[in-house]
Design an enzyme around this catalytic site. Structure first.
Site, PDB file in Angstrom:
ATOM      1  N   LYS A 169       2.601  70.124  44.319  1.00  0.00           N
ATOM      2  CA  LYS A 169       2.281  70.374  45.570  1.00  0.00           C
ATOM      3  C   LYS A 169       3.104  71.495  46.323  1.00  0.00           C
ATOM      4  O   LYS A 169       3.159  72.554  46.216  1.00  0.00           O
ATOM      5  CB  LYS A 169       2.348  68.930  46.451  1.00  0.00           C
ATOM      6  CG  LYS A 169       1.302  67.945  46.296  1.00  0.00           C
ATOM      7  CD  LYS A 169       1.281  66.670  47.116  1.00  0.00           C
ATOM      8  CE  LYS A 169       0.016  65.758  46.832  1.00  0.00           C
ATOM      9  NZ  LYS A 169      -1.366  66.318  47.220  1.00  0.00           N
ATOM     10  N   PHE A 222      -0.558  56.455  43.725  1.00  0.00           N
ATOM     11  CA  PHE A 222      -1.758  57.449  43.249  1.00  0.00           C
ATOM     12  C   PHE A 222      -1.129  58.614  42.473  1.00  0.00           C
ATOM     13  O   PHE A 222       0.154  59.117  42.823  1.00  0.00           O
ATOM     14  CB  PHE A 222      -1.979  58.035  44.446  1.00  0.00           C
ATOM     15  CG  PHE A 222      -3.159  59.120  44.366  1.00  0.00           C
ATOM     16  CD1 PHE A 222      -4.703  58.807  44.333  1.00  0.00           C
ATOM     17  CD2 PHE A 222      -2.895  60.465  44.040  1.00  0.00           C
ATOM     18  CE1 PHE A 222      -5.432  59.877  43.855  1.00  0.00           C
ATOM     19  CE2 PHE A 222      -3.626  61.540  43.835  1.00  0.00           C
ATOM     20  CZ  PHE A 222      -5.121  61.109  43.831  1.00  0.00           C
ATOM     21  N   ASP A 228       7.559  59.955  39.741  1.00  0.00           N
ATOM     22  CA  ASP A 228       6.401  60.970  40.369  1.00  0.00           C
ATOM     23  C   ASP A 228       6.864  61.391  41.729  1.00  0.00           C
ATOM     24  O   ASP A 228       6.849  60.714  42.521  1.00  0.00           O
ATOM     25  CB  ASP A 228       5.032  60.169  40.437  1.00  0.00           C
ATOM     26  CG  ASP A 228       4.037  60.958  40.786  1.00  0.00           C
ATOM     27  OD1 ASP A 228       4.263  61.863  41.339  1.00  0.00           O
ATOM     28  OD2 ASP A 228       2.847  60.534  40.433  1.00  0.00           O
TER      29      ASP A 228
END
Length: 443
Positions: free
Chosen positions: A278, A148, A249
């Site tokens: 995040k 994702f 990532d």
């Protein structure tokens, strides 16, 4: 006239109805919990119900809700400058945060890094792939099945899961290829996954046409599956041999979550670029692309920028987050939390959840349980994972599921949570599993 704060609106059910009227149905809304306040690893809804938070805004709150040091940094910055746009009037906090992240990613190596800031993980992913194409003069991109990388158009193309992310949103950007992600639990070894990748480079796109390979060292939405160190090392070697850029990532794995500042450190691999977001700013929107200086500086002035990226308030929060991680020893704390979760879940795996908990896995505090049918890794049990999630929510514990079939129970326990609170959450978890299993037998 605003209705905020009026008593007749302060119930979850009323807010659900208002949400359904005002917001599109494509937005997530399954929980029915409307938060009124939060602190540390706890949330209280508008009706006063208390929940132990085992998901932390999907990995955003490694330092917990409203950490006092982060709150103070935000308040102090609000009294100075809220926004100028770094392209208009620069400010020191942007530079200081970049300096600290460059040093953290270099991790003691002599390689110099540079950093630019944006707002979201998707935006960082889009930019780093755009940069990779400009730097290499190549167009191809390779990501992995189960990955994702975000919800913008290129990030959606990179994401390795069709439902619900891709269906109906095409055509998606081209020259994007997906390789199998190693998963020894389901029978795909590191060497097997590398062989599959090399096959793609022989049949679908030449290595000479690939700008970058982007990989989550631990897949988040994919079910907390960790790429073995030997796979990441083999991938780095392949990139070195072919001139392909290696992008890590770390949007979900960064900032102490995996028992390292960044998960890629566990393998010893040096990335060409690393993207993070995040937990970078304790809940404020901020993301970063961190890249090797020799590569990053190939982008000409004006070739990058962001109106809100590196906002002064977000940068102040992020600097405080880095201080908290260091001062409170949260990298070591992540390992302690993960071990506590793992021990309890493995005891359940051998006992009440035998045959249901097919795998218990973690990297640091990034911990998960995979629900299966009769212990078979090839029979995901999404129904039971959802039932446990719902029962836990009813009993005062929140977390999310993940995996290709949403069969994985995943947790992002805030790293500031006490042992007592974690144990209380695990007690709720075990109680809920028992209730679901009893209900299943009664049914």
């Amino acid at each position: 006239m605003s209705n905020h704060g009026q008593n007749e609106f302060q119930s979850n059910d009323v807010l659900v109805a208002r949400r359904d009227e005002a917001c599109p149905r494509g937005l997530p809304s399954k929980s029915g919990i409307y938060a009124e306040r939060a602190q540390g690893a706890e949330i209280w809804d508008v009706e006063g119900n208390r929940y132990i938070d085992f998901i932390a805004g999907i990995g955003v709150l490694n330092v917990g809700h409203r950490h006092p040091k982060v709150q103070e940094a935000i308040k102090t910055q609000l009294d100075k400058v809220v926004h100028t746009c770094f392209g208009v009037a620069q400010y020191e906090s942007y530079i200081e945060l970049a300096e600290r992240l460059n040093k953290l990613v270099a991790n003691g190596r002599s390689t110099p890094y540079k950093t630019m800031f944006m707002n979201t993980g998707s935006e960082a992913t889009e930019h780093v792939c755009k940069f990779a194409r400009r730097i290499t003069g190549r167009t191809g991109l390779i990501s992995f099945e189960g990955s994702f990388h975000g919800r913008t158009l290129l990030a959606t193309a990179l994401t390795g899961k069709a439902v619900p992310y891709k269906v109906g949103f095409g055509p998606l950007p081209g020259d994007v290829f997906h390789a199998p992600y190693p998963d020894p639990y389901k029978g795909l070894s590191s060497q097997g996954a590398l062989n599959c990748l090399k096959h793609i480079l022989q049949t679908s796109i030449r290595a000479e046409d690939v700008a970058a390979i982007i990989i989550e060292p631990v897949q988040g939405e994919g079910g907390f599956v960790a790429a073995p160190n030997e796979f990441l090392q083999g991938l780095r070697q392949l990139c070195d041999e072919t001139g392909i850029l290696f992008i890590a990532d770390e949007v979900q794995t960064g900032f102490a979550r995996t028992g390292k500042m960044f998960a890629i450190e566990n393998s010893g691999v040096e990335p060409d670029f690393l993207v993070c977001a995040k937990s970078i700013a304790g809940g404020l929107p901020l993301s970063a692309v961190i890249g090797k200086q020799e590569l990053f500086d190939k982008i000409e002035p004006g070739g990058m920028g962001s109106t809100y990226g590196g906002n002064p308030v977000a940068c102040a929060a992020a600097l405080a987050v880095l201080d908290v991680i260091e001062e409170e020893g949260l990298i070591a704390r992540a390992e302690q939390i993960g071990a506590r979760l793992e021990a309890r879940w493995k005891a359940m795996q051998a006992g009440i959840a035998k045959g249901l908990f097919g795998d218990v896995r973690r990297v640091g505090a990034m911990a998960a349980v995979e629900c299966v049918v009769d212990g078979d890794p090839n029979q995901p049990n999404a129904e039971m994972a959802a039932a446990i999630q719902g029962k836990c929510r009813d009993n005062g514990l929140i977390f999310l599921t993940a995996g290709k079939k949403a069969q994985v129970i995943r947790t992002h326990v805030p790293l500031v949570a006490s042992d007592e609170l974690i144990d209380e959450g695990l007690d709720i978890f075990e109680k809920s599993v028992r209730e679901v299993l009893e209900g299943q037998r009664a049914g």
